[in-house]
Structures are given as structure tokens and as C-alpha cells.
Design a protein around this motif. Sequence first.
Motif, mmCIF file in Angstrom:
data_model
loop_
_atom_site.group_PDB
_atom_site.id
_atom_site.type_symbol
_atom_site.label_atom_id
_atom_site.label_comp_id
_atom_site.label_asym_id
_atom_site.label_seq_id
_atom_site.Cartn_x
_atom_site.Cartn_y
_atom_site.Cartn_z
ATOM 1 N N SER A 170 25.518 16.976 8.055
ATOM 2 C CA SER A 170 25.545 17.934 9.348
ATOM 3 C C SER A 170 24.051 18.773 9.554
ATOM 4 C CB SER A 170 26.808 18.964 9.432
ATOM 5 O OG SER A 170 26.823 19.518 10.486
ATOM 6 N N ASP A 171 23.801 19.269 8.438
ATOM 7 C CA ASP A 171 22.608 20.077 8.325
ATOM 8 C C ASP A 171 21.547 19.386 8.491
ATOM 9 O OD1 ASP A 171 24.529 22.210 7.541
ATOM 10 O OD2 ASP A 171 22.559 23.186 6.411
ATOM 11 N N THR A 191 21.456 18.258 12.530
ATOM 12 C CA THR A 191 21.248 19.243 13.310
ATOM 13 C C THR A 191 19.859 19.879 13.195
ATOM 14 O OG1 THR A 191 23.298 20.034 12.927
ATOM 15 C CG2 THR A 191 22.032 21.780 13.697
ATOM 16 N N SER A 223 23.508 25.604 10.640
ATOM 17 C CA SER A 223 22.840 24.667 9.756
ATOM 18 C C SER A 223 22.164 25.147 8.995
ATOM 19 C CB SER A 223 21.714 23.690 10.617
ATOM 20 O OG SER A 223 20.893 24.468 11.375
#
Length: 112
Positions: free
Chosen positions: A37-38, A41, A61
Amino acid sequence: MAKIDVIDDKTIRISVELADAVKMVDEAASDIPAYASDIVTIYEKMPAFNYTSFCFYAYDSAKLFEFMLGMDPRNYNSFSLDAPDAFFYTLYGGMAALYDAAKAEVQKTQSE
């Protein structure tokens, strides 16, 4: 290595270098599922911040940032970040290299 100066009990000043971005990229590459996810993002949102003005907390993030620091700056009321442009561009390039694998991981998680 990141330098954290405690100004007072509510304020810190963080200074990072290019090597700190490499540390973040290495950590992300070592565990793409944990940081997917980081990675996605950061890669997708950095251009909107003109790269060098990116805020890790704008889109939740900050896991890699906090890993690199070894602490959570949100424990203070205020913090500033001094970083050379090379830090942000290196981080962006690293996230670009990991983006496809991270995006697939995010999509896999969402379909489960």
C-alpha cells in the motif's frame, strides 16, 4: 543515517540523506506484501506533490518512513523534515521499480 534533533518535548527536526531513501527502498523490496500500500501510494501521489514536497502522512503512507527513522514522529506535536532532492527522487525511483509487484499485491488483497 537519519538525524533526529529533539527541540523540546513537543518538537523534533528530522534530517535525512540519499542513503536513507535507499534504506527505505531496500526495506520495501524485502517485503513487498507488507509495504504494498505504501509503495503504490508513494509512487502514485509523489508527482502531485512535485516529488520533493511529498508528505508521507497525507495518504497514510508512512510505514517505510517510520521504519527508516526507527520512531513515529507523530509522538510529537510538530516535526520538520530536511531532505535533499536526491532523497525524494531516489525514493520515487525505487517505488517505481517495485510498483507493478506492489499493485498486484494490493489487487490480490482487495479480491480476497
